[in-house]
Enzyme design. Structure first.
Site, mmCIF file in Angstrom:
data_model
loop_
_atom_site.group_PDB
_atom_site.id
_atom_site.type_symbol
_atom_site.label_atom_id
_atom_site.label_comp_id
_atom_site.label_asym_id
_atom_site.label_seq_id
_atom_site.Cartn_x
_atom_site.Cartn_y
_atom_site.Cartn_z
ATOM 1 N N HIS A 28 -29.365 -51.872 76.205
ATOM 2 C CA HIS A 28 -30.616 -51.167 76.564
ATOM 3 C C HIS A 28 -30.258 -49.962 77.417
ATOM 4 C CE1 HIS A 28 -35.082 -51.630 78.056
ATOM 5 N NE2 HIS A 28 -34.706 -50.352 78.047
ATOM 6 N N HIS A 30 -31.147 -45.684 77.311
ATOM 7 C CA HIS A 30 -31.750 -44.501 76.683
ATOM 8 C C HIS A 30 -30.805 -43.347 76.946
ATOM 9 C CE1 HIS A 30 -35.734 -46.502 76.271
ATOM 10 N NE2 HIS A 30 -35.283 -47.194 77.309
ATOM 11 N N HIS A 208 -39.840 -52.508 73.585
ATOM 12 C CA HIS A 208 -40.122 -52.707 75.004
ATOM 13 C C HIS A 208 -41.435 -53.496 75.088
ATOM 14 C CE1 HIS A 208 -37.159 -49.575 75.526
ATOM 15 N NE2 HIS A 208 -37.363 -49.469 76.826
ATOM 16 N N GLU A 211 -42.728 -55.235 80.293
ATOM 17 C CA GLU A 211 -42.140 -54.499 81.418
ATOM 18 C C GLU A 211 -43.283 -54.247 82.399
ATOM 19 O OE1 GLU A 211 -40.942 -50.476 80.500
ATOM 20 O OE2 GLU A 211 -39.762 -50.239 82.348
ATOM 21 N N ASP A 289 -30.719 -49.126 81.337
ATOM 22 C CA ASP A 289 -31.964 -48.441 80.976
ATOM 23 C C ASP A 289 -31.819 -46.915 81.054
ATOM 24 O OD1 ASP A 289 -34.546 -48.349 80.005
ATOM 25 O OD2 ASP A 289 -35.512 -49.112 81.816
ATOM 26 N N ASP A 290 -31.999 -46.347 82.247
ATOM 27 C CA ASP A 290 -31.907 -44.894 82.463
ATOM 28 C C ASP A 290 -31.077 -44.651 83.725
ATOM 29 O OD1 ASP A 290 -33.998 -43.935 80.390
ATOM 30 O OD2 ASP A 290 -35.056 -45.487 81.529
HETATM 31 N N1 HPA Z 1 -39.739 -48.143 79.484
HETATM 32 C C1 HPA Z 1 -40.401 -47.467 78.569
HETATM 33 N N2 HPA Z 1 -39.973 -46.311 78.076
HETATM 34 C C2 HPA Z 1 -38.826 -45.821 78.501
HETATM 35 C C3 HPA Z 1 -38.087 -46.489 79.455
HETATM 36 C C4 HPA Z 1 -38.562 -47.724 79.966
HETATM 37 O O1 HPA Z 1 -37.961 -48.412 80.811
HETATM 38 N N3 HPA Z 1 -36.998 -45.732 79.677
HETATM 39 C C5 HPA Z 1 -37.074 -44.657 78.865
HETATM 40 N N4 HPA Z 1 -38.189 -44.701 78.151
HETATM 41 ZN ZN ZN Z 2 -35.984 -48.821 78.353
#
Ligand code: HPA
Ligand code: ZN
Length: 348
Positions: A28, A30, A208, A211, A289-290
């Site tokens: 996971h 991006h 996703h 969350e 994630d990011d």
């Molecule tokens: N959630 C939803 N969209 C996203 C995320 C996330 O954690 N990171 C990048 N786009």
């Molecule tokens: Zn994500």
């Protein structure tokens, strides 16, 4: 030196060293979220893109989020500096170097085609750059990769259908299709027909869910999109039936602790649901994630959650094992990675 007991809790420097050297997959990530402020400024200057921030420090200071949307707004602004194939190439290559430094052996990478086509870039520019950077990274660092384009769920179903048509000529480069962006008020059901069409082309689904959205979105993703993996899923603990189902069906979850902390899904990593999900037998994995926005790549995510929740050495090995078994790798590659992990466990 051998492990010294299955239930040993590691702390401090020995924990940091263990999770850094632990062979793992990342499931996971991006790629646009791995755009570090330094590269962002360099690309802005090279491409003549004006930024709202004077320097790297003031941009980093703005990375103070209160929810998913407050992050997404900056994240989409940041992606606007990516204009040429070479920009995507550098982005992907930088991430591969960082992954390799964290002993990532295999990575499954999300990207958002609509973020780029929506501002006039050709999909070909994005693909050429990403494929070039990922292939160069694989050669240099020995990290294997898979690509997963995501639909932006705050855009319409028709826009997702149009994007799927654009993606199909590149079908051979994708292992699955994903769903991301603003979750609240954009349930998986909105994209049921698009994912059904993708399935006709043999593309598995991930999404996703859970969350910021409720546990019912996890159920929708499973029943309506037929996902094989849930991204995040950390709100599953709010619904006992969803927890039981995830355990019974062995559905993998790609959990991203530092993301959840920075986006205020949990106020503190000690309150995070990971430990409860692990103890309930769910197939959890740890991911970043990011990472350029949330302050840590994958090893730092393992370290921070392990420190906060007193995870044992065996828990960490299980999380790494899950990262391989939950991947889209063929079974013989998974077996080879698990053998390396067993050797690591015997030696550490
Ligand atoms: N959630 C939803 N969209 C996203 C995320 C996330 O954690 N990171 C990048 N786009
Ligand atoms: Zn994500």
């Amino acid at each position: 030196m051998s492990g010294g007991g299955a239930s040993r809790v590691l702390h401090g420097a020995s924990l940091a060293a263990f999770v850094q050297a632990l062979p793992k997959a990342e499931l996971h990530l991006h790629i646009e979220g791995s755009l570090e402020p330094e590269l962002l400024f360099r690309l802005a200057s090279r491409n003549g893109v004006r930024l709202a921030y004077a320097d790297v420090e003031s941009l980093r200071a703005a990375y103070d989020f209160h929810d998913l949307q407050s992050f997404l707004t900056l994240y989409y602004q940041g992606a606007a500096v990516l204009r040429e194939a070479v920009d995507f190439h550098e982005l992907a290559l930088d991430y591969m170097a960082r992954a390799a430094a964290d002993t990532v052996r295999h990575t499954e990478i999300f990207f958002d085609p609509q973020t780029h086509t929506g501002r006039g870039l050709k999909l070909e520019t994005v693909m050429e750059g990403l494929l070039g950077g990922l292939n160069e990274g694989a050669r240099r660092y020995g990290v294997s990769w898979a690509l997963i384009p995501c639909f932006l769920r705050d855009l319409s179903e028709q826009e997702a259908f149009d994007t799927l048509e654009l993606l199909l000529p590149w079908r051979q480069h994708f292992k699955a299709l994903g769903l991301d962006s603003a979750e609240r008020a954009h349930p998986p059901s909105k994209f049921q027909r698009v994912f059904a069409r993708a399935a006709d082309h043999g593309l598995p689904a991930v999404a996703h869910a859970g969350e910021e959205g409720p546990p019912s979105y996890i159920t929708e993703a499973l029943d309506l999109l037929k996902v094989v993996r849930i991204d995040h899923g950390v709100r599953a603990v709010e619904d006992a039936a969803v927890m039981q189902r995830l355990a019974r069906e062995g559905v993998p979850l790609t959990v991203c602790p530092l993301s959840n902390l920075k986006l205020k899904v949990f106020s503190d990593l000690r309150q995070h649901s990971l430990r409860q999900m692990l103890r309930a037998g769910l197939c959890c994995t740890i991911n970043s994630d990011d990472p350029a926005y949330f302050g840590g790549y994958v090893a730092e995510n393992y370290r921070a959650i392990a420190e906060a929740q007193d995870l044992t050495r065996e828990d960490l090995l299980q999380l790494a094992r899950n990262s391989f078994t939950a991947s889209f790798l063929p079974s013989e590659r998974i077996a080879a990675h698990l053998a390396e992990l067993d050797a690591f466990a015997a030696a550490n």
